[in-house]
Scaffold this active site. Structure first.
Site, PDB file in Angstrom:
ATOM      1  N   CYS A 586     -17.723  -7.109  53.283  1.00  0.00           N
ATOM      2  CA  CYS A 586     -15.452  -6.601  52.069  1.00  0.00           C
ATOM      3  C   CYS A 586     -16.590  -5.087  51.370  1.00  0.00           C
ATOM      4  CB  CYS A 586     -15.546  -6.973  50.630  1.00  0.00           C
ATOM      5  SG  CYS A 586     -14.132  -6.973  50.337  1.00  0.00           S
ATOM      6  N   ARG A 622      -3.408  -5.317  46.672  1.00  0.00           N
ATOM      7  CA  ARG A 622      -4.586  -6.131  47.486  1.00  0.00           C
ATOM      8  C   ARG A 622      -4.575  -7.114  48.525  1.00  0.00           C
ATOM      9  NH1 ARG A 622      -8.838  -4.742  44.249  1.00  0.00           N
ATOM     10  NH2 ARG A 622     -10.258  -5.696  45.045  1.00  0.00           N
ATOM     11  N   HIS A 692     -15.431 -13.188  51.609  1.00  0.00           N
ATOM     12  CA  HIS A 692     -16.975 -14.303  50.878  1.00  0.00           C
ATOM     13  C   HIS A 692     -16.355 -15.481  51.552  1.00  0.00           C
ATOM     14  CE1 HIS A 692     -16.427  -9.606  48.673  1.00  0.00           C
ATOM     15  NE2 HIS A 692     -14.817  -9.942  48.702  1.00  0.00           N
TER      16      HIS A 692
HETATM   17  N1  GLN Z   1     -13.391  -3.053  46.075  1.00  0.00           N
HETATM   18  C1  GLN Z   1     -13.259  -3.215  48.013  1.00  0.00           C
HETATM   19  C2  GLN Z   1     -11.682  -3.253  48.066  1.00  0.00           C
HETATM   20  O1  GLN Z   1     -11.132  -3.426  47.086  1.00  0.00           O
HETATM   21  C3  GLN Z   1     -13.867  -4.416  47.865  1.00  0.00           C
HETATM   22  C4  GLN Z   1     -14.106  -4.850  47.322  1.00  0.00           C
HETATM   23  C5  GLN Z   1     -14.754  -6.165  47.816  1.00  0.00           C
HETATM   24  O2  GLN Z   1     -16.112  -6.486  47.925  1.00  0.00           O
HETATM   25  N2  GLN Z   1     -14.108  -7.329  46.778  1.00  0.00           N
HETATM   26  O3  GLN Z   1     -11.245  -3.040  49.153  1.00  0.00           O
END
Ligand code: GLN
Length: 746
Positions: A586, A622, A692
């Protein structure tokens, strides 16, 4: 009351009657849902039913207990109270509580953090109590900053509300400062509003430290915080060496804390009146010191006396599955809720403080209200269980018992799968190694708790209370407070070296579990392994690295991490060019590309991978969901969980890590030219991915592919032969994989 509010009240009356008498269910939410549909301003329209004032309680952990206790104290002080005691804390739950009362002196209202932005402007409470902010249900909330934004917005829109907050938590301290600034800037005429009331614990409680802390950075200036001592999580005496951000002087200060396995006692110093009050409770858990200090601060601010607080605390007997004690089969049994790493770690401490023979059963579900993502179980320090003597059996239950079993296996704990708490008692009866007086600890998350609670209620109904066995040993209060250090394996000349980059910044959603899994899968095969953590400010030294791991993080931490990684850019690029294996998740994956975006600002990446990350909206837009991929690195589908705002585009001809094969999940983001979605990247021996989970937990083939590359690299580096990887018993991993694959893949 308005006509709409009258309508809502009438509908609520009918619904409540029907729910209670026909469906035999509590009317905690539905009347509010219907009421709010009929009157969107229902809470504002009904707030006059509360005559003197109200207290709203928010915070990740402890809301229900603190709300109930404040209501108990108020009632003891002779006030009538309206309270959503069962913890229905969304707007509908708050509305239902108001619909159910004809009138009360005080309102004591538990409120969900995100919903506080909507509830506060309507309810206009006298006080808001902010207990703590930990990572929890990030699939619903995104990042912790969003929770802070919601609370700040609610308080700025309700300028008469005084904030009572835990100043030992830098995230709560930051909320207090932002509220003061927001109100001064112009919230309703720019009045500063009532002074806020910081509370906290003075002096180190000497608790064992946890590995993952939720906030290591100063939110005022984005540098790392220094701690004089930490209590647990990010709570403690912090100060930013760069900008001086530190906790405010405490208005209510807990001192001289004494904890044992079943009780606690401490003094509260009211620094305004200089009064000292001793609080004693038959409750376990250091977190209760914070909860009780919050109760004290709120109740004394509302005009109750310290004696009334102590009396209510002494009489407190939770019946809602929070620290609820039973006697079943002659065994002392304790049930508690835990739904995030910090809460779970506190529960493990309670188990640890009892040195007698014990059985522990964990129950984890992943329904909507629990959060679908359970990667947080890898951020729990289950490894502590190993260090505890006398744990005679461990059980993994709930819908995600397979995941739990894998997690516990990696902590060196052999957990047995169970269908429920009755089964636990039945099995324990047959186990010769379990002492007849072994206590049972049952720890469950939100939706896993009610069935355990109901079963224990039933089983205990016929029994008298258990005699309390002698405490054999106390483990609390014995360890000096220091920052958790590296817990690497013993160094060895030919060990495979795994470098864990910036675990103090890049540690989201159990990502660190990947390192544990890689190290264990070598150790289980007798291959020596050494994990080296490169923390903020340290050099990488990749010349003797065989495998590099880079995790993900919220935007703020990612920004600081990217500065540090930038300094290692050439070393990392050379390592990748020399076919060094890397797993990057990520945020870690994004930073290896040419650029990534931070709320519209383009941040240069390391330029090692031929990719770019864009962001169509804000951090709130997101991609959050379960996801499964097909890859040629694994025979089974690769299962994980994604939660990110960035969308990543690969240069033409670059191979993704896998093709999305699940009903849910987007990976790199919807492809511009249509067609199936893909996730991540494969470039030389680098695997970059949005998954993840941690990724490797249910995907042992991917772990072994990386380990095979690491062994090849070690062979080149040291001349040691590169052994083939002997097969392992991956039955628990395969079961956990199959459970999710069945749910996700059409
Ligand atoms: N901050 C980054 C995003 O939102 C990565 C997030 C994460 O590692 N889960 O894209």
């Amino acid at each position: 009351m308005t006509v709409r509010a009258h309508l809502a009240q009438a509908a609520s009356g009918v619904l409540t009657w029907g729910l209670r008498h026909i469906a035999r269910r509590p009317a905690a939410n539905l009347p509010g849902i219907v009421g709010l549909a009929l009157d969107p301003r229902l809470i504002a329209d009904l707030r006059e039913r509360i005559r003197e004032g109200s207290v709203v309680v928010v915070g990740t952990n402890g809301k229900t207990t603190v709300t109930n206790l404040i209501a108990d104290v108020m009632e003891r002080a002779g006030r009538s109270v309206v309270c959503n005691r069962t913890g229905a804390n969304l707007k509908s739950g708050v509305a239902s509580a108001l619909l159910h009362t004809r009138g009360a002196d005080w309102g004591v209202i538990e409120c969900d953090e995100l919903w506080s932005a909507k509830v506060l402007p309507d309810l206009r409470p006298t006080y808001m109590v902010l207990l703590n902010l930990f990572r929890d249900q990030l699939d619903r909330c995104g990042e912790i900053d969003r929770i802070q934004d919601a609370i700040v917005a609610g308080l700025v829109a309700s300028p008469e509300t005084a904030l009572i907050y835990n100043a030992d938590d830098p995230l709560c301290e930051m909320v207090a400062r932002r509220v003061a600034a927001g109100r001064a800037e112009g919230g309703e005429g720019g009045t500063p509003g009532p002074a806020s009331v910081p509370f906290g614990v003075s002096g180190c409680m000497n608790l064992v430290q946890n590995v993952v802390a939720d906030a290591t950075m100063c939110q005022a200036c984005s540098h790392m915080l220094d701690y004089e001592y930490r209590q647990y999580g990010q709570l403690g005496a912090y100060a930013c060496p760069h900008c001086g951000f530190t906790r405010s002087p405490l208005a209510f200060q807990a001192e001289d804390v004494r904890l044992d396995a079943r009780s606690l006692t401490f003094t509260i110093h009211d620094t305004g009146t200089v009064q000292m009050s001793r609080i004693s409770a038959k409750l376990a858990g250091s977190y209760m010191v914070y909860n009780l200090t919050a109760v004290f601060a709120a109740c004394v601010s509302c005009g109750c006396t310290p004696d009334e607080v102590q009396e209510a605390v002494a009489a407190f007997n939770p019946k809602n599955g929070r620290l609820q004690e039973y006697c079943v089969d002659g065994r002392r049994t304790l049930l508690n809720l835990a739904k995030n790493p910090t809460g779970f770690n506190q529960n493990l401490r309670i188990v640890g403080a009892d040195g007698g023979p014990r059985v522990v059963a964990f129950f984890i579900n992943s329904r909507d209200v629990d959060g679908h993502d359970i990667s947080w179980i890898w951020d729990i320090d289950f490894e502590e269980l190993l260090a505890q003597p006398n744990i005679q059996a461990v059980f993994a239950g709930g819908e995600r018992r397979n995941d739990l079993q894998v997690r516990l296996k990696h902590a060196g704990v052999e957990a047995q799968l169970t269908d429920g708490i009755q089964d636990v008692f039945a099995r324990v009866r047959e186990m010769p190694n379990v002492a007849p007086d072994a206590a049972v600890y049952a720890i469950a998350n939100y939706t896993a708790l009610p069935p355990v609670h109901a079963a224990l209620d039933r089983m205990a109904a016929a029994e008298p209370t258990c005699p309390l066995p002698q405490l054999t040993q106390l483990t609390q209060g014995t360890v000096p407070c220091v920052d958790p250090g590296t817990q690497g394996a013993v160094p060895c000349a030919h060990a495979v070296r795994i470098v864990h980059m910036l675990p103090d910044l890049l540690n989201l959603y159990g990502d660190g579990g990947n390192v544990r899994i890689l190290a264990n899968r070598l150790a289980w095969r007798g291959v020596p392994v050494e994990v080296r953590e490169v923390r903020y400010g340290e050099d990488a030294h990749l010349e003797d690295a065989d495998l590099v791991f880079i995790g993900g993080s919220p935007d703020r931490e990612q920004r600081l991490a990217s500065q540090q990684l930038g300094q290692m850019r050439d070393e990392l690029a050379a390592y990748v060019e020399a076919d060094g294996p890397v797993l990057a998740i990520c945020g870690g994956y994004q930073m290896l590309g040419r650029t990534w975006l931070l709320d519209g600002e383009e941040v240069p990446g390391l330029g090692i991978l031929p990719i770019e990350t864009r962001r169509p909206g804000t951090s709130a837009d997101r991609l959050v969901d379960d996801i499964a991929l097909e890859t040629d690195l694994a025979e089974l589908p690769v299962i994980g969980y994604e939660n990110h705002a960035g969308r990543t585009v690969l240069d033409a001809g670059v191979q993704p890590f896998g093709r999305v094969v699940s009903r849910t999940g987007s990976g790199n983001g919807a492809p511009a030219e249509g067609g199936p979605a893909a996730d991540g990247v494969r470039f030389r021996n680098v695997v970059g991915t949005y998954l993840h989970g941690p990724l490797l937990a249910k995907n042992p083939d991917v772990a072994d592919w990386l380990l095979a590359r690491a062994l090849e690299r070690r062979a080149v580096r040291t001349g040691a032969p590169s052994p083939s990887l002997a097969p392992l018993d991956d039955a628990p991993e395969r079961a956990a994989n199959a459970f999710m694959a069945h749910k996700l893949i059409p």
